[in-house]
Design a protein around this motif. Structure first.
Motif, PDB file in Angstrom:
ATOM      1  N   ARG A  77       0.875  -1.178   0.000  1.00  0.00           N
ATOM      2  CA  ARG A  77       0.000   0.000   0.000  1.00  0.00           C
ATOM      3  C   ARG A  77       0.905   1.218   0.000  1.00  0.00           C
ATOM      4  O   ARG A  77       1.102   1.842   1.026  1.00  0.00           O
ATOM      5  CB  ARG A  77      -0.873   0.022   1.259  1.00  0.00           C
ATOM      6  N   ILE A  78       1.463   1.513  -1.136  1.00  0.00           N
ATOM      7  CA  ILE A  78       2.413   2.628  -1.217  1.00  0.00           C
ATOM      8  C   ILE A  78       1.696   3.877  -1.709  1.00  0.00           C
ATOM      9  O   ILE A  78       0.920   3.805  -2.661  1.00  0.00           O
ATOM     10  CB  ILE A  78       3.569   2.275  -2.174  1.00  0.00           C
ATOM     11  N   ASP A  79       1.948   4.971  -1.042  1.00  0.00           N
ATOM     12  CA  ASP A  79       1.419   6.259  -1.494  1.00  0.00           C
ATOM     13  C   ASP A  79       2.474   7.295  -1.128  1.00  0.00           C
ATOM     14  O   ASP A  79       2.601   7.674   0.026  1.00  0.00           O
ATOM     15  CB  ASP A  79       0.080   6.551  -0.809  1.00  0.00           C
ATOM     16  N   ARG A  80       3.259   7.704  -2.113  1.00  0.00           N
ATOM     17  CA  ARG A  80       4.408   8.567  -1.826  1.00  0.00           C
ATOM     18  C   ARG A  80       4.373   9.816  -2.688  1.00  0.00           C
ATOM     19  O   ARG A  80       3.956   9.785  -3.845  1.00  0.00           O
ATOM     20  CB  ARG A  80       5.702   7.804  -2.116  1.00  0.00           C
ATOM     21  N   LEU A  81       4.855  10.901  -2.073  1.00  0.00           N
ATOM     22  CA  LEU A  81       4.983  12.158  -2.792  1.00  0.00           C
ATOM     23  C   LEU A  81       6.470  12.426  -2.980  1.00  0.00           C
ATOM     24  O   LEU A  81       7.228  12.470  -2.011  1.00  0.00           O
ATOM     25  CB  LEU A  81       4.320  13.271  -1.986  1.00  0.00           C
ATOM     26  N   THR A  92      16.506  22.333   0.064  1.00  0.00           N
ATOM     27  CA  THR A  92      16.315  23.517   0.883  1.00  0.00           C
ATOM     28  C   THR A  92      15.898  23.096   2.287  1.00  0.00           C
ATOM     29  O   THR A  92      15.483  21.962   2.516  1.00  0.00           O
ATOM     30  CB  THR A  92      15.212  24.412   0.305  1.00  0.00           C
ATOM     31  N   GLN A  93      16.017  24.034   3.217  1.00  0.00           N
ATOM     32  CA  GLN A  93      15.619  23.783   4.608  1.00  0.00           C
ATOM     33  C   GLN A  93      14.180  23.277   4.663  1.00  0.00           C
ATOM     34  O   GLN A  93      13.857  22.304   5.343  1.00  0.00           O
ATOM     35  CB  GLN A  93      15.750  25.089   5.400  1.00  0.00           C
ATOM     36  N   GLU A  94      13.354  23.937   3.883  1.00  0.00           N
ATOM     37  CA  GLU A  94      11.935  23.608   3.840  1.00  0.00           C
ATOM     38  C   GLU A  94      11.712  22.157   3.406  1.00  0.00           C
ATOM     39  O   GLU A  94      10.928  21.421   3.993  1.00  0.00           O
ATOM     40  CB  GLU A  94      11.266  24.541   2.837  1.00  0.00           C
ATOM     41  N   ASP A  98      10.111  18.832   5.603  1.00  0.00           N
ATOM     42  CA  ASP A  98       8.811  18.295   5.206  1.00  0.00           C
ATOM     43  C   ASP A  98       8.880  16.772   5.102  1.00  0.00           C
ATOM     44  O   ASP A  98       9.442  16.219   4.168  1.00  0.00           O
ATOM     45  CB  ASP A  98       8.399  18.894   3.855  1.00  0.00           C
ATOM     46  N   ASP A  99       8.295  16.099   6.099  1.00  0.00           N
ATOM     47  CA  ASP A  99       8.374  14.633   6.136  1.00  0.00           C
ATOM     48  C   ASP A  99       7.473  13.967   5.100  1.00  0.00           C
ATOM     49  O   ASP A  99       7.598  12.782   4.847  1.00  0.00           O
ATOM     50  CB  ASP A  99       7.976  14.118   7.524  1.00  0.00           C
ATOM     51  N   ASN A 100       6.560  14.722   4.557  1.00  0.00           N
ATOM     52  CA  ASN A 100       5.609  14.117   3.627  1.00  0.00           C
ATOM     53  C   ASN A 100       6.147  14.001   2.208  1.00  0.00           C
ATOM     54  O   ASN A 100       5.579  13.330   1.381  1.00  0.00           O
ATOM     55  CB  ASN A 100       4.314  14.920   3.592  1.00  0.00           C
TER      56      ASN A 100
END
Ligand SMILES: [Zn+2]
Length: 157
Positions: A77-81, A92-94, A98-100
């Motif tokens: 069940r993979i759903d990756r961004l 970048t730092q941002e 961002d863990d998502n």
């Protein structure tokens, strides 16, 4: 091969089915190599205009149980961004916070089947086991003591 930056910009969508037999790197961990995975890749633009891909993969794999060496079903069940970035560029730092979102370094074209295989490999448990393994406790101890020897034995069978 896919022009991924353009695909992301144009909010493309691609669906397909890949046979497990075509996943050379995955074959080692499979108890059975028939079957397939279904994937869906969509192009997404982030808040700051970032080129992103959303990858969803589903399928049922039969992995080698590390206790009894039998086949253990595992549902993907993979759903990756994934955010596209030129290879060698520093996130970048941002982006790091961002863990998502994960960075996908990419110059040129994207091999979709290789990306799907990468993500499947990343998603697998390190030591797959039956939730309720039938193997008696004593023998299970042996298999646990040296799972790699057990794997080697399996390969040479
Ligand atoms: Zn088992």
């Amino acid at each position: 091969m896919l022009d991924a930056y353009r695909f992301a910009r144009e909010a493309g969508c691609l669906e397909g089915r890949l046979a497990l037999l075509d996943f050379r790197r995955l074959l080692d961990v499979l108890a059975r190599t028939d079957g397939w995975v279904d994937y869906r890749l969509s192009g997404v633009t982030g808040d700051q205009g970032q080129a992103r891909l959303r990858l969803q993969v589903t399928g049922r794999l039969l992995l080698v149980c590390q206790r009894c060496l039998g086949a253990a079903a595992y549902d993907l069940r993979i759903d990756r961004l994934l955010e596209l970035a030129p290879e060698g560029s520093a996130p970048t730092q941002e982006e790091m916070e961002d863990d998502n979102v994960d960075i996908l370094p990419l110059d040129g074209a994207l091999a979709v089947d290789a990306l799907v295989e990468d993500e499947v490999l990343l998603s697998l448990p390190i030591a797959p086991r039956h939730a309720e393994c039938a193997l008696p406790a004593a023998a299970a101890g042996d298999a646990r003591a040296n799972p790699f020897a057990a794997l080697v034995a399996l390969k040479h069978r």
